[in-house]
Design a protein around this motif. Structure first.
Motif, PDB file in Angstrom:
ATOM      1  N   GLU A 147       0.824  -1.208   0.000  1.00 43.51           N
ATOM      2  CA  GLU A 147       0.000   0.000   0.000  1.00 43.51           C
ATOM      3  C   GLU A 147       0.859   1.258   0.000  1.00 43.51           C
ATOM      4  O   GLU A 147       0.651   2.179  -0.785  1.00 43.51           O
ATOM      5  N   PHE A 148       1.855   1.293   0.884  1.00 36.76           N
ATOM      6  CA  PHE A 148       2.713   2.467   0.964  1.00 36.76           C
ATOM      7  C   PHE A 148       3.503   2.648  -0.327  1.00 36.76           C
ATOM      8  O   PHE A 148       3.761   3.772  -0.768  1.00 36.76           O
ATOM      9  N   ASN A 149       3.854   1.544  -0.947  1.00 33.60           N
ATOM     10  CA  ASN A 149       4.609   1.587  -2.199  1.00 33.60           C
ATOM     11  C   ASN A 149       3.840   2.292  -3.301  1.00 33.60           C
ATOM     12  O   ASN A 149       4.435   2.965  -4.160  1.00 33.60           O
ATOM     13  N   SER A 150       2.511   2.157  -3.300  1.00 30.53           N
ATOM     14  CA  SER A 150       1.703   2.679  -4.410  1.00 30.53           C
ATOM     15  C   SER A 150       0.899   3.930  -4.068  1.00 30.53           C
ATOM     16  O   SER A 150       0.284   4.523  -4.953  1.00 30.53           O
ATOM     17  N   ARG A 151       0.893   4.350  -2.812  1.00 23.09           N
ATOM     18  CA  ARG A 151       0.092   5.500  -2.412  1.00 23.09           C
ATOM     19  C   ARG A 151       0.602   6.786  -3.058  1.00 23.09           C
ATOM     20  O   ARG A 151       1.802   6.989  -3.222  1.00 23.09           O
ATOM     21  N   ALA A 152      -0.355   7.673  -3.391  1.00 25.82           N
ATOM     22  CA  ALA A 152       0.013   8.966  -3.952  1.00 25.82           C
ATOM     23  C   ALA A 152       0.791   9.813  -2.954  1.00 25.82           C
ATOM     24  O   ALA A 152       1.525  10.724  -3.338  1.00 25.82           O
ATOM     25  N   ASP A 153       0.600   9.516  -1.662  1.00 27.73           N
ATOM     26  CA  ASP A 153       1.333  10.250  -0.627  1.00 27.73           C
ATOM     27  C   ASP A 153       2.325   9.325   0.092  1.00 27.73           C
ATOM     28  O   ASP A 153       2.661   9.538   1.246  1.00 27.73           O
ATOM     29  N   GLY A 154       2.782   8.289  -0.628  1.00 28.54           N
ATOM     30  CA  GLY A 154       3.631   7.278  -0.014  1.00 28.54           C
ATOM     31  C   GLY A 154       5.094   7.381  -0.416  1.00 28.54           C
ATOM     32  O   GLY A 154       5.727   8.436  -0.312  1.00 28.54           O
ATOM     33  N   LEU A 155       5.640   6.272  -0.886  1.00 31.47           N
ATOM     34  CA  LEU A 155       7.079   6.148  -1.078  1.00 31.47           C
ATOM     35  C   LEU A 155       7.639   7.137  -2.100  1.00 31.47           C
ATOM     36  O   LEU A 155       8.674   7.780  -1.858  1.00 31.47           O
ATOM     37  N   LEU A 156       6.993   7.259  -3.255  1.00 38.65           N
ATOM     38  CA  LEU A 156       7.525   8.114  -4.316  1.00 38.65           C
ATOM     39  C   LEU A 156       7.702   9.564  -3.862  1.00 38.65           C
ATOM     40  O   LEU A 156       8.802  10.118  -3.974  1.00 38.65           O
ATOM     41  N   PRO A 157       6.659  10.220  -3.362  1.00 32.42           N
ATOM     42  CA  PRO A 157       6.846  11.612  -2.926  1.00 32.42           C
ATOM     43  C   PRO A 157       7.776  11.746  -1.731  1.00 32.42           C
ATOM     44  O   PRO A 157       8.459  12.765  -1.587  1.00 32.42           O
ATOM     45  N   MET A 158       7.823  10.712  -0.876  1.00 31.83           N
ATOM     46  CA  MET A 158       8.737  10.777   0.266  1.00 31.83           C
ATOM     47  C   MET A 158      10.186  10.827  -0.215  1.00 31.83           C
ATOM     48  O   MET A 158      10.999  11.635   0.254  1.00 31.83           O
ATOM     49  N   LEU A 159      10.513   9.943  -1.168  1.00 28.11           N
ATOM     50  CA  LEU A 159      11.874   9.917  -1.684  1.00 28.11           C
ATOM     51  C   LEU A 159      12.205  11.212  -2.422  1.00 28.11           C
ATOM     52  O   LEU A 159      13.333  11.727  -2.334  1.00 28.11           O
ATOM     53  N   GLU A 160      11.251  11.758  -3.130  1.00 28.85           N
ATOM     54  CA  GLU A 160      11.474  13.034  -3.818  1.00 28.85           C
ATOM     55  C   GLU A 160      11.727  14.153  -2.811  1.00 28.85           C
ATOM     56  O   GLU A 160      12.592  15.017  -3.031  1.00 28.85           O
ATOM     57  N   THR A 161      10.968  14.136  -1.724  1.00 28.07           N
ATOM     58  CA  THR A 161      11.147  15.152  -0.690  1.00 28.07           C
ATOM     59  C   THR A 161      12.558  15.131  -0.132  1.00 28.07           C
ATOM     60  O   THR A 161      13.151  16.182   0.147  1.00 28.07           O
ATOM     61  N   TYR A 162      13.124  13.929   0.000  1.00 30.32           N
ATOM     62  CA  TYR A 162      14.442  13.801   0.586  1.00 30.32           C
ATOM     63  C   TYR A 162      15.572  13.748  -0.458  1.00 30.32           C
ATOM     64  O   TYR A 162      16.711  13.427  -0.135  1.00 30.32           O
ATOM     65  N   GLY A 163      15.248  14.073  -1.708  1.00 34.25           N
ATOM     66  CA  GLY A 163      16.277  14.234  -2.724  1.00 34.25           C
ATOM     67  C   GLY A 163      16.923  12.956  -3.198  1.00 34.25           C
ATOM     68  O   GLY A 163      18.065  12.981  -3.692  1.00 34.25           O
ATOM     69  N   ILE A 164      16.205  11.826  -3.078  1.00 36.52           N
ATOM     70  CA  ILE A 164      16.739  10.545  -3.561  1.00 36.52           C
ATOM     71  C   ILE A 164      15.641   9.873  -4.401  1.00 36.52           C
ATOM     72  O   ILE A 164      14.985   8.938  -3.950  1.00 36.52           O
ATOM     73  N   PRO A 165      15.414  10.388  -5.604  1.00 35.12           N
ATOM     74  CA  PRO A 165      14.268   9.963  -6.418  1.00 35.12           C
ATOM     75  C   PRO A 165      14.208   8.463  -6.653  1.00 35.12           C
ATOM     76  O   PRO A 165      15.232   7.810  -6.865  1.00 35.12           O
ATOM     77  N   ARG A 166      13.005   7.954  -6.628  1.00 34.90           N
ATOM     78  CA  ARG A 166      12.791   6.531  -6.877  1.00 34.90           C
ATOM     79  C   ARG A 166      13.096   6.192  -8.335  1.00 34.90           C
ATOM     80  O   ARG A 166      12.747   6.936  -9.259  1.00 34.90           O
ATOM     81  N   GLY A 167      13.795   5.065  -8.529  1.00 32.17           N
ATOM     82  CA  GLY A 167      14.101   4.599  -9.877  1.00 32.17           C
ATOM     83  C   GLY A 167      15.312   5.252 -10.490  1.00 32.17           C
ATOM     84  O   GLY A 167      15.744   4.873 -11.578  1.00 32.17           O
ATOM     85  N   ASP A 168      15.873   6.241  -9.812  1.00 29.87           N
ATOM     86  CA  ASP A 168      17.041   6.950 -10.318  1.00 29.87           C
ATOM     87  C   ASP A 168      18.305   6.211  -9.892  1.00 29.87           C
ATOM     88  O   ASP A 168      18.435   5.809  -8.734  1.00 29.87           O
ATOM     89  N   ALA A 169      19.237   6.086 -10.795  1.00 29.19           N
ATOM     90  CA  ALA A 169      20.476   5.370 -10.469  1.00 29.19           C
ATOM     91  C   ALA A 169      21.245   6.042  -9.348  1.00 29.19           C
ATOM     92  O   ALA A 169      22.013   5.393  -8.627  1.00 29.19           O
ATOM     93  N   ASP A 170      21.047   7.349  -9.193  1.00 26.54           N
ATOM     94  CA  ASP A 170      21.706   8.083  -8.116  1.00 26.54           C
ATOM     95  C   ASP A 170      20.781   8.319  -6.920  1.00 26.54           C
ATOM     96  O   ASP A 170      21.139   9.036  -5.989  1.00 26.54           O
TER      97      ASP A 170
END
Length: 346
Positions: free
Chosen positions: A205-228
């Motif tokens: 659920e957290f993996n797919s939530r609009a307010d879950g993993l993806l925006p959290m990682l973006e907030t902390y500057g480590i984008p999901r799916g990015d090699a860096d």
């Protein structure tokens, strides 16, 4: 309203939780609600220990027939909090109808908004996002509580001051791995780690939530799916609850958790600070029917004595005693209140 009833205690299996919006339609195995004429619901296990006053004293001039109904949901933490609500009111001299152990957020909410129940413990984020239909939570605890209090006044409900407990999302790390990961203590620290160390275990659920993993990682500057950032191969998806075990075993360095789950202590997991305030506040607070509070304004003082003791640390310990120790929520709640001096044994 139903008269107060008690039944023999019975052992219950550990509670499991899923999320409605973000949180609950929890289930406690073996505890069901039985239909009954009158209010319509009665818990199958309404056992509560007898209680005598402690720092919570009987209300002066309280009528002999003063009665309130306490409700709550049926996952472990709410079962414990519900019994704390019942015991506090009993110590203050009220006769209490125990309508705790309601299966899910919406039925418990409807008992409050319909006037069928007078008191419950509710989470600010749940009310804001699930009941009031807002699309974004407020990370600041005080602001979130004030927003919910103002909005829910129109629904005939009064939110008393919140407890320190904030049962929200978080990420945790094995305590023994902190040093080898460079002393990581905040979510911002993940960006300083080598990419191969940014391994995450999360629920589906957290993996797919609009307010879950993806925006959290973006907030902390480590984008999901990015090699860096956090490559896809660094993310493992687990069923509800399995994240804790996977994190403890080192299947990943960081696991998605809830801040009052007792497994944090039993597995020796350390919660990372959400230093950029991404996750919404889910502080718990006593909520009273506004008409009931007008009739018995002393209830505000009764519950104000309890809320300072309702912390993340305290509920992690109490939740664990029920989930892994097999103790009854009512007994755990009673012993907790005795230890704090709020009530005494009769």
């Amino acid at each position: 309203m139903l008269p107060r009833t008690t039944s023999a205690p019975s052992k219950a299996a550990p509670a499991s939780r899923s999320r409605l919006g973000r949180r609950e339609f929890g289930a406690l195995a073996g505890l069901a609600l039985l239909p009954l004429a009158g209010c319509g619901l009665r818990p199958a296990t309404a056992y509560t220990p007898e209680v005598a006053p402690g720092s919570i004293q009987p209300v002066d001039g309280l009528p002999d027939d003063a009665t309130i109904t306490v409700t709550g949901k049926n996952f472990t933490e709410q079962l414990i909090l519900g019994k704390i609500g019942v015991l506090a009111a009993q110590a203050a001299g009220f006769t209490v109808n125990d309508l705790t152990n309601v299966p899910g957020s919406v039925p418990a909410r409807e008992l409050m908004t319909s006037g069928s129940a007078d008191m419950t413990w509710e989470y600010t984020g749940t009310a804001w996002l699930t009941y009031l239909g807002e699309t974004e939570g407020i990370p600041d605890k005080q602001e979130q509580w004030e927003a919910v209090r103002e909005a829910d006044a129109a629904n005939g409900l009064t939110w008393l001051e919140p407890a320190p407990l904030n049962n929200t999302y978080a990420f945790a790390v094995r305590t023994e791995a902190i040093e080898e990961l460079g002393g990581v203590s905040t979510l911002s620290d993940l960006a300083e780690l080598p990419v191969e160390e940014r391994t995450l275990c999360v629920e589906a659920e957290f993996n797919s939530r609009a307010d879950g993993l993806l925006p959290m990682l973006e907030t902390y500057g480590i984008p999901r799916g990015d090699a860096d950032g956090v490559p896809a191969d660094n993310i493992s998806i687990y069923d509800t609850g399995a994240v804790y075990t996977a994190t403890d075993r080192g299947s990943c360095n960081f696991g998605e958790v809830f801040t009052t789950d007792g497994r944090l202590d039993s597995l020796d997991l350390t919660v990372l600070e959400d230093d950029l305030g991404f996750f919404p506040a889910y502080n718990v607070a006593p909520v009273l029917n506004s008409t009931t509070l007008e009739t018995y304004p002393q209830l505000a003082d009764v519950y104000a004595q309890v809320t300072p003791f309702i912390t993340d640390e305290a509920l992690r310990e109490l939740n664990l005693r029920v989930d892994e120790g097999g103790e009854l929520p009512a007994d755990v709640a009673f012993e907790f209140m005795v230890e704090q001096g709020l009530v005494t044994e009769p």
